[in-house]
Motif scaffolding. Structure first.
Motif, PDB file in Angstrom:
ATOM      1  N   ARG A 112      42.218  44.387  20.529  1.00  0.00           N
ATOM      2  CA  ARG A 112      42.241  45.308  21.667  1.00  0.00           C
ATOM      3  C   ARG A 112      41.439  44.738  22.842  1.00  0.00           C
ATOM      4  NH1 ARG A 112      44.050  50.881  22.297  1.00  0.00           N
ATOM      5  NH2 ARG A 112      43.773  51.295  24.498  1.00  0.00           N
ATOM      6  N   ALA A 113      40.440  43.947  22.557  1.00  0.00           N
ATOM      7  CA  ALA A 113      39.601  43.389  23.621  1.00  0.00           C
ATOM      8  C   ALA A 113      40.193  42.131  24.232  1.00  0.00           C
ATOM      9  CB  ALA A 113      38.211  43.090  23.077  1.00  0.00           C
ATOM     10  N   ALA A 114      41.168  41.524  23.558  1.00  0.00           N
ATOM     11  CA  ALA A 114      41.742  40.271  24.054  1.00  0.00           C
ATOM     12  C   ALA A 114      42.756  40.533  25.162  1.00  0.00           C
ATOM     13  CB  ALA A 114      42.410  39.523  22.910  1.00  0.00           C
ATOM     14  N   GLU A 115      42.828  39.637  26.141  1.00  0.00           N
ATOM     15  CA  GLU A 115      43.767  39.767  27.257  1.00  0.00           C
ATOM     16  C   GLU A 115      44.580  38.479  27.388  1.00  0.00           C
ATOM     17  OE1 GLU A 115      42.178  42.657  30.622  1.00  0.00           O
ATOM     18  OE2 GLU A 115      40.757  41.034  30.273  1.00  0.00           O
ATOM     19  N   PRO A 116      45.701  38.385  26.688  1.00  0.00           N
ATOM     20  CA  PRO A 116      46.509  37.162  26.741  1.00  0.00           C
ATOM     21  C   PRO A 116      47.087  36.866  28.120  1.00  0.00           C
ATOM     22  CG  PRO A 116      47.664  38.915  25.561  1.00  0.00           C
ATOM     23  CD  PRO A 116      46.255  39.378  25.761  1.00  0.00           C
ATOM     24  N   ASP A 117      47.199  37.880  28.966  1.00  0.00           N
ATOM     25  CA  ASP A 117      47.749  37.688  30.316  1.00  0.00           C
ATOM     26  C   ASP A 117      46.652  37.558  31.370  1.00  0.00           C
ATOM     27  OD1 ASP A 117      50.481  37.854  29.532  1.00  0.00           O
ATOM     28  OD2 ASP A 117      50.284  40.024  29.377  1.00  0.00           O
ATOM     29  N   LEU A 118      45.466  37.159  30.958  1.00  0.00           N
ATOM     30  CA  LEU A 118      44.324  37.124  31.872  1.00  0.00           C
ATOM     31  C   LEU A 118      44.581  36.236  33.089  1.00  0.00           C
ATOM     32  CD1 LEU A 118      41.423  37.929  32.494  1.00  0.00           C
ATOM     33  CD2 LEU A 118      40.650  35.991  31.100  1.00  0.00           C
ATOM     34  N   VAL A 119      45.173  35.058  32.885  1.00  0.00           N
ATOM     35  CA  VAL A 119      45.423  34.146  34.001  1.00  0.00           C
ATOM     36  C   VAL A 119      46.345  34.791  35.033  1.00  0.00           C
ATOM     37  CG1 VAL A 119      46.453  31.945  34.668  1.00  0.00           C
ATOM     38  CG2 VAL A 119      45.012  32.067  32.638  1.00  0.00           C
ATOM     39  N   LYS A 120      47.397  35.434  34.563  1.00  0.00           N
ATOM     40  CA  LYS A 120      48.344  36.078  35.478  1.00  0.00           C
ATOM     41  C   LYS A 120      47.695  37.254  36.201  1.00  0.00           C
ATOM     42  CE  LYS A 120      53.018  37.964  35.797  1.00  0.00           C
ATOM     43  NZ  LYS A 120      54.284  38.241  35.064  1.00  0.00           N
ATOM     44  N   MET A 121      46.901  38.052  35.460  1.00  0.00           N
ATOM     45  CA  MET A 121      46.233  39.189  36.086  1.00  0.00           C
ATOM     46  C   MET A 121      45.253  38.732  37.152  1.00  0.00           C
ATOM     47  SD  MET A 121      45.639  42.014  33.046  1.00  0.00           S
ATOM     48  CE  MET A 121      44.790  40.904  31.936  1.00  0.00           C
ATOM     49  N   ASN A 122      44.526  37.671  36.883  1.00  0.00           N
ATOM     50  CA  ASN A 122      43.580  37.148  37.876  1.00  0.00           C
ATOM     51  C   ASN A 122      44.299  36.618  39.111  1.00  0.00           C
ATOM     52  OD1 ASN A 122      41.327  37.790  36.373  1.00  0.00           O
ATOM     53  ND2 ASN A 122      41.116  35.761  35.459  1.00  0.00           N
ATOM     54  N   LYS A 123      45.471  36.017  38.905  1.00  0.00           N
ATOM     55  CA  LYS A 123      46.256  35.518  40.035  1.00  0.00           C
ATOM     56  C   LYS A 123      46.743  36.678  40.903  1.00  0.00           C
ATOM     57  CE  LYS A 123      50.249  32.608  41.165  1.00  0.00           C
ATOM     58  NZ  LYS A 123      51.367  31.793  40.613  1.00  0.00           N
ATOM     59  N   ILE A 124      47.204  37.756  40.260  1.00  0.00           N
ATOM     60  CA  ILE A 124      47.645  38.944  40.998  1.00  0.00           C
ATOM     61  C   ILE A 124      46.490  39.542  41.781  1.00  0.00           C
ATOM     62  CG2 ILE A 124      48.404  41.344  40.711  1.00  0.00           C
ATOM     63  CD1 ILE A 124      50.186  40.336  38.406  1.00  0.00           C
ATOM     64  N   LEU A 125      45.319  39.631  41.152  1.00  0.00           N
ATOM     65  CA  LEU A 125      44.154  40.189  41.828  1.00  0.00           C
ATOM     66  C   LEU A 125      43.756  39.326  43.022  1.00  0.00           C
ATOM     67  CD1 LEU A 125      41.829  42.198  42.036  1.00  0.00           C
ATOM     68  CD2 LEU A 125      40.578  40.802  40.364  1.00  0.00           C
ATOM     69  N   LYS A 126      43.766  38.020  42.846  1.00  0.00           N
ATOM     70  CA  LYS A 126      43.420  37.107  43.941  1.00  0.00           C
ATOM     71  C   LYS A 126      44.371  37.297  45.119  1.00  0.00           C
ATOM     72  CE  LYS A 126      42.646  32.161  44.873  1.00  0.00           C
ATOM     73  NZ  LYS A 126      43.642  31.979  45.958  1.00  0.00           N
ATOM     74  N   THR A 127      45.652  37.414  44.828  1.00  0.00           N
ATOM     75  CA  THR A 127      46.640  37.629  45.888  1.00  0.00           C
ATOM     76  C   THR A 127      46.388  38.947  46.599  1.00  0.00           C
ATOM     77  OG1 THR A 127      48.325  36.364  44.685  1.00  0.00           O
ATOM     78  CG2 THR A 127      49.096  37.883  46.383  1.00  0.00           C
ATOM     79  N   ALA A 128      46.092  39.996  45.824  1.00  0.00           N
ATOM     80  CA  ALA A 128      45.831  41.308  46.422  1.00  0.00           C
ATOM     81  C   ALA A 128      44.603  41.271  47.315  1.00  0.00           C
ATOM     82  CB  ALA A 128      45.661  42.357  45.311  1.00  0.00           C
ATOM     83  N   LEU A 129      43.536  40.645  46.850  1.00  0.00           N
ATOM     84  CA  LEU A 129      42.306  40.587  47.643  1.00  0.00           C
ATOM     85  C   LEU A 129      42.507  39.816  48.937  1.00  0.00           C
ATOM     86  CD1 LEU A 129      39.732  39.974  44.769  1.00  0.00           C
ATOM     87  CD2 LEU A 129      39.998  42.051  46.132  1.00  0.00           C
ATOM     88  N   GLU A 130      43.365  38.824  48.908  1.00  0.00           N
ATOM     89  CA  GLU A 130      43.656  38.051  50.123  1.00  0.00           C
ATOM     90  C   GLU A 130      44.399  38.884  51.156  1.00  0.00           C
ATOM     91  OE1 GLU A 130      45.808  34.782  48.505  1.00  0.00           O
ATOM     92  OE2 GLU A 130      44.008  33.616  48.005  1.00  0.00           O
ATOM     93  N   LYS A 131      45.061  39.945  50.710  1.00  0.00           N
ATOM     94  CA  LYS A 131      45.826  40.803  51.621  1.00  0.00           C
ATOM     95  C   LYS A 131      44.941  41.793  52.367  1.00  0.00           C
ATOM     96  CE  LYS A 131      49.916  39.209  50.423  1.00  0.00           C
ATOM     97  NZ  LYS A 131      50.815  38.518  51.380  1.00  0.00           N
ATOM     98  N   GLN A 132      43.649  41.845  52.041  1.00  0.00           N
ATOM     99  CA  GLN A 132      42.772  42.792  52.718  1.00  0.00           C
ATOM    100  C   GLN A 132      42.604  42.466  54.193  1.00  0.00           C
ATOM    101  OE1 GLN A 132      39.192  42.923  50.212  1.00  0.00           O
ATOM    102  NE2 GLN A 132      39.830  44.926  49.490  1.00  0.00           N
ATOM    103  N   VAL A 133      42.995  41.277  54.591  1.00  0.00           N
ATOM    104  CA  VAL A 133      42.903  40.926  56.008  1.00  0.00           C
ATOM    105  C   VAL A 133      44.022  41.587  56.803  1.00  0.00           C
ATOM    106  CG1 VAL A 133      41.812  38.727  55.516  1.00  0.00           C
ATOM    107  CG2 VAL A 133      44.290  38.837  55.674  1.00  0.00           C
ATOM    108  N   ASN A 157      48.692  46.723  43.408  1.00  0.00           N
ATOM    109  CA  ASN A 157      47.381  46.180  43.753  1.00  0.00           C
ATOM    110  C   ASN A 157      47.336  45.734  45.206  1.00  0.00           C
ATOM    111  OD1 ASN A 157      45.515  45.879  41.191  1.00  0.00           O
ATOM    112  ND2 ASN A 157      47.590  45.454  40.498  1.00  0.00           N
ATOM    113  N   ILE A 158      48.407  45.136  45.685  1.00  0.00           N
ATOM    114  CA  ILE A 158      48.483  44.736  47.092  1.00  0.00           C
ATOM    115  C   ILE A 158      48.487  45.959  48.000  1.00  0.00           C
ATOM    116  CG2 ILE A 158      50.003  43.692  48.819  1.00  0.00           C
ATOM    117  CD1 ILE A 158      50.786  41.629  46.666  1.00  0.00           C
ATOM    118  N   THR A 159      49.202  46.999  47.594  1.00  0.00           N
ATOM    119  CA  THR A 159      49.262  48.223  48.392  1.00  0.00           C
ATOM    120  C   THR A 159      47.868  48.783  48.650  1.00  0.00           C
ATOM    121  OG1 THR A 159      51.485  48.861  47.650  1.00  0.00           O
ATOM    122  CG2 THR A 159      50.029  50.642  48.366  1.00  0.00           C
ATOM    123  N   PHE A 160      47.053  48.859  47.616  1.00  0.00           N
ATOM    124  CA  PHE A 160      45.715  49.434  47.789  1.00  0.00           C
ATOM    125  C   PHE A 160      44.777  48.478  48.515  1.00  0.00           C
ATOM    126  CE2 PHE A 160      47.356  52.478  44.809  1.00  0.00           C
ATOM    127  CZ  PHE A 160      46.728  53.651  45.189  1.00  0.00           C
TER     128      PHE A 160
END
Length: 300
Positions: A116-137, A264-267
């Motif tokens: 339950r604690a493991a996140e096999p999609d961690l790389v993809k989730m981090n990439k999505i988050l990075k893209t979303a944070l870049e959209k704050q501009v 994530n990008i929307t918010f």
């Protein structure tokens, strides 16, 4: 001491909750409000009672072991988080000013197995988050064509709203595909917003208000597949924020699927701050998924 709030339908008694077919039950536990069951395979501490005993964290773990749940998810005021951290809970996210714009909410996780604690999609989730944070501009925008309108929904829309949710989500942690549930929540503290195109409701969302604590969850966003890519979620969110400000809400937040780039990008584009990720937390769209927490101070 945190004031008790009026309970929404999502925080009702276990007798009512048991009527929510296939969903986890909601009931009192040592004076606090919890949701638990096999559907999300977890215990969710929704609201910690101000008078809750210091043994509550340990007793929640005992309950999870008894029912063979794999996670405990707890949302508590920061001033009470030390008891949970001492028992082995880990902070996963936080929202400053969650309670009346003054006290932070801390989101804590406790895992009873390594899977339950493991996140096999961690790389993809981090990439999505990075893209979303870049959209704050970018500045949030809303453009609706002449035959498209945005409005607050009412009881007459309940069947259409439920059908839309049933079309979009394979699974969801609350029974939003039930018209009776939609109507009951409208009567309590949830406002639904919708976008119509040529008279057809094609996108919806909701704002669940905790009026005593002056916060609102911006949630339940859904757009019919053939109408996606038009920025409807952004328009709904902007309208919801204005409505919440007018009702005295100080903090808006959401718990969005970490694998959903669009939400994530929307918010992020709307000026929300990233508060953390809840690992493997929620049964949504057919799977247990990790969720990102985003928040915004509406008084600034």
């Amino acid at each position: 001491m945190i004031k008790q709030r009026h309970l929404s339908l999502r925080d009702q008694t276990s007798q009512e909750a048991k009527l929510m077919d296939s969903k986890d039950i909601i009931e009192k536990f040592e004076g606090s409000m919890i949701q638990h069951g096999s559907y999300n395979d977890r215990i969710y501490l929704i609201k910690l009672a101000p008078e809750a005993p210091s043994t509550t964290p340990c007793n929640l773990v005992d309950l999870a072991i008894k029912n063979n749940y794999s996670k405990i998810f707890a949302k508590v005021p920061e001033c009470h988080s030390a008891l949970f951290l001492a028992r082995g809970f880990k902070e996963e996210a936080r929202i400053p000013g969650f309670y009346d714009g003054k006290i932070a909410a801390v989101f804590l996780g406790f895992y009873l197995n390594v899977e339950r604690a493991a996140e096999p999609d961690l790389v993809k989730m981090n990439k999505i988050l990075k893209t979303a944070l870049e959209k704050q501009v970018a500045k949030s925008k809303c453009h609706l064509s002449g035959d498209t309108t945005l409005r607050i929904c009412n009881k007459a829309d309940a069947i259409t709203i439920a059908d839309l949710y049933n079309t979009v989500f394979q699974s969801y942690p609350f029974p939003i595909d039930d018209p009776a549930y939609i109507i009951n929540t409208m009567k309590s503290n949830i406002d639904y917003f919708g976008i119509e195109t040529s008279g057809r409701l094609v996108a919806v969302s909701s704002a669940e208000m905790d009026k005593q604590s002056c916060n609102a969850e911006m949630t339940d966003f859904a757009t019919l597949p053939e109408y996606r890519g038009k920025g409807f979620a952004q328009c709904l969110l902007l309208q919801m924020e204005n409505a919440m400000k007018n009702k005295g809400i100080k903090t808006a937040y959401t718990i969005a699927r970490a694998m959903s780039a669009g939400m994530n990008i929307t918010f992020s584009k709307a000026g929300y701050q990233f508060g953390g990720r809840l690992k493997n937390n929620t049964n949504i769209s057919g799977n247990i998924e990790s969720m990102n927490v985003w928040y915004k101070n509406l008084t600034e």
